[in-house]
Structure formats: C-alpha cells, structure tokens
Design an enzyme around this catalytic site. Structure first.
Site, PDB file in Angstrom:
ATOM      1  CG  ASP A  93      48.936  15.358   6.302  1.00  0.00           C
ATOM      2  OD1 ASP A  93      49.531  16.452   6.378  1.00  0.00           O
ATOM      3  OD2 ASP A  93      49.322  14.434   5.579  1.00  0.00           O
TER       4      ASP A  93
ATOM      5  CG  ASN B  82      54.749   4.368   3.266  1.00  0.00           C
ATOM      6  OD1 ASN B  82      54.481   5.414   2.685  1.00  0.00           O
ATOM      7  ND2 ASN B  82      54.320   4.108   4.492  1.00  0.00           N
TER       8      ASN B  82
ATOM      9  CG  HIS C 191      52.574   8.226   3.136  1.00  0.00           C
ATOM     10  ND1 HIS C 191      53.168   8.252   4.384  1.00  0.00           N
ATOM     11  CD2 HIS C 191      53.059   9.317   2.491  1.00  0.00           C
ATOM     12  CE1 HIS C 191      53.957   9.309   4.472  1.00  0.00           C
ATOM     13  NE2 HIS C 191      53.917   9.970   3.338  1.00  0.00           N
TER      14      HIS C 191
ATOM     15  CD  GLU D 250      51.751   6.069   6.785  1.00  0.00           C
ATOM     16  OE1 GLU D 250      52.202   5.816   5.638  1.00  0.00           O
ATOM     17  OE2 GLU D 250      52.337   6.821   7.578  1.00  0.00           O
TER      18      GLU D 250
HETATM   19  P1  PGA Z   1      58.346  14.986   1.672  1.00  0.00           P
HETATM   20  O1  PGA Z   1      57.086  14.185   2.204  1.00  0.00           O
HETATM   21  O2  PGA Z   1      57.839  16.084   0.805  1.00  0.00           O
HETATM   22  O3  PGA Z   1      59.027  15.517   2.907  1.00  0.00           O
HETATM   23  O4  PGA Z   1      59.201  14.021   0.899  1.00  0.00           O
HETATM   24  C1  PGA Z   1      56.116  13.770   1.306  1.00  0.00           C
HETATM   25  C2  PGA Z   1      55.231  12.727   1.939  1.00  0.00           C
HETATM   26  O5  PGA Z   1      55.681  11.968   2.806  1.00  0.00           O
HETATM   27  O6  PGA Z   1      54.049  12.642   1.558  1.00  0.00           O
END
Ligand code: PGA
Length: 259
Positions: A77, A145, A147, A152
């Site tokens: 993304d 959350n 995602h 999301e």
């Molecule tokens: P993070 O993010 O590796 O910074 O915890 C992971 C995500 O939000 O998918």
C-alpha cells in the site's frame, strides 16, 4: 462459502527471533525456478514490524548471500500523494530500511503501489503483478483494529486495489512518522482479494497492542469486522507472534505453536 483452514501459528521468544524465519521464507520463495516462469514476485510489508527483517535482507543482498536478480518485488500500500522520494511514504520507508530495494526500483524490478488513485494506474499495477506470475510470497502486518494493508474494518473480502480512507487508530499509529505534519487521511491499498491471491502469506505481529486483533483474527468470526480474519480462507498461511501478541490466544494454541 470458502473452506476455512487454520493458519500455522508460531510463538517466538521475541520479535528479533522472527528475522531468520522471514529470510528463510524469502530464500524458499526465490529458490531456482524454470527460466520460463521468471523470477518470483515477493510482496513486502512496511511498518515497525518489518524494520529488522528489511535491514537484515539489505545485509544479505549486499553480501550476495541472497541474489537480488533472483526475485522481483512489490509491496502492499501507499499513502495517496506520496511518490517514492517523499518521506513518510511506504516506498521511501522500504528504501530507507533496505536500499537494495531502491536500486531495484531504478532497475524496474520493484513495482511500487501507485500513489495516485486513477483507475488506469491501479489496473496497470495489478496487471504488472499478474504478468510477473502473481505474488509468490506476501508479508503482512496487522493493525490494532485488525486491518490488513489499509483494508480497514468493513472492507469487502472481494476487494482489489482501491483508494481508501484510513481509520482513526491507523492515523494515530502513524502520527509519529509524520510529525510535525498531520498523518495522511487516504491511501491506495491492495485489496483483500489481491492479498488472498498470493501463493503464501506470512503475517507477523509483535507486542501487546496487537493481542486483541490477533485473537480476533485467529479465534473470532471470519467477518469484515476483522479484515485479517480473511486469512482463514487461505490454505498457506504462517503467523509469527511474540508472546505479548499471543496473549489473547488459548494456552493450547500457544503451546502447540511455541518454538
Ligand atoms: P506496524 O503496522 O508494523 O507499524 O505495527 C502494521 C499495520 O498496521 O499493518
């Protein structure tokens, strides 16, 4: 209704212990293939979860212990309006942690997710991935959350590449990365169907802040309320957790996966 299968879950002593597993995943995915199939496509993930792995991969590539010609790369993304050179963007982060990926970008063997939402750009990116034979190995993180990439809660399971609005917890978690600016509100993300199309999925989650989302992913209902639960519709998934991220799982599951 797709068959549900349990992902393989391994609980590691700490996040650093994941790095050798992750490098081995790459080695296996890019192992010599018939020339006609071309180099394997590896999909990287960003976020703090993968910083150590990306740095270790950089060292392997620099030392020629992994051959940078033997794979092509992409990722999940990108923030809307963040071209590769813009600080805070995903390609910028990947290149900072693993400069060899930037060299691949210049050489045309790293396929960046578009930072614009034009249908034609999203379609062209998807087609590029198809022409490369599809993603062989996709790394994934998980949001607090639930995602996956920037899918999301509420994102349909059959989604392809699309423009999306970031959830407030996602923006909150990204705040430090953009300070003193505000974190972006929108991004382009691979969809859940795009992610499920990869041959193998490897998801890492470390730290207590991820425990609830991990439990929902592995033990809750398979539902758009927890996008990561879609992984239970894929037959080839490895989940690597540290003990803190695994604390919401029943003891037996933890014991079985412990190493
Ligand atoms: P993070 O993010 O590796 O910074 O915890 C992971 C995500 O939000 O998918």
């Amino acid at each position: 209704m797709p068959e549900r299968v349990a992902p393989e879950v391994r609980i590691l002593a700490n996040a650093e212990a994941a790095v050798p597993f992750l490098l081995d995943e790459i080695r296996r995915a890019i192992a010599p293939r018939p020339a006609a199939r071309g180099p394997a496509l590896v999909g990287f993930a960003t976020g703090g979860t993968y910083t150590a792995m990306l740095k270790a991969l950089g060292a392997e590539l620099d030392g020629r212990r992994i051959d940078g010609q033997s794979f092509v790369a992409t990722h999940l993304d990108e923030y809307l309006g963040y071209p590769p050179e813009r600080r805070g963007g995903m390609v910028h982060e990947l290149g900072t942690n693993c400069p060899a990926l930037l060299a691949m970008l210049r050489a045309g063997t790293f396929f960046p997710v578009p930072h614009v939402d034009a249908d034609s750009a999203l379609r062209a990116h998807d087609e590029l991935l198809q022409r490369a034979g599809g993603v062989k190995l996709q790394f994934l993180g998980i949001g607090r959350n639930g995602h996956l990439a920037f899918n999301e809660p509420g994102t349909p399971f059959d989604s392809g590449f699309h423009r999306t609005r970031l959830a407030e917890t996602t923006r909150e978690d990204a705040r430090a990365r953009f300070a003193p600016e505000e974190p972006p509100r929108e991004a382009v993300t691979s969809g859940l169907a795009t992610i499920l199309a990869a041959d193998r999925l490897v998801l890492c989650a470390f730290g207590a802040a991820k425990a609830e989302a991990v439990a929902a992913m592995l033990r809750g209902e398979v539902s758009v309320a927890c996008p990561a639960s879609v992984l239970r519709q894929h037959r080839n998934v490895l989940v690597l957790l540290d003990r803190a991220a695994a604390q919401g799982l029943p003891g037996q599951q933890v014991a079985q996966g412990a190493c």
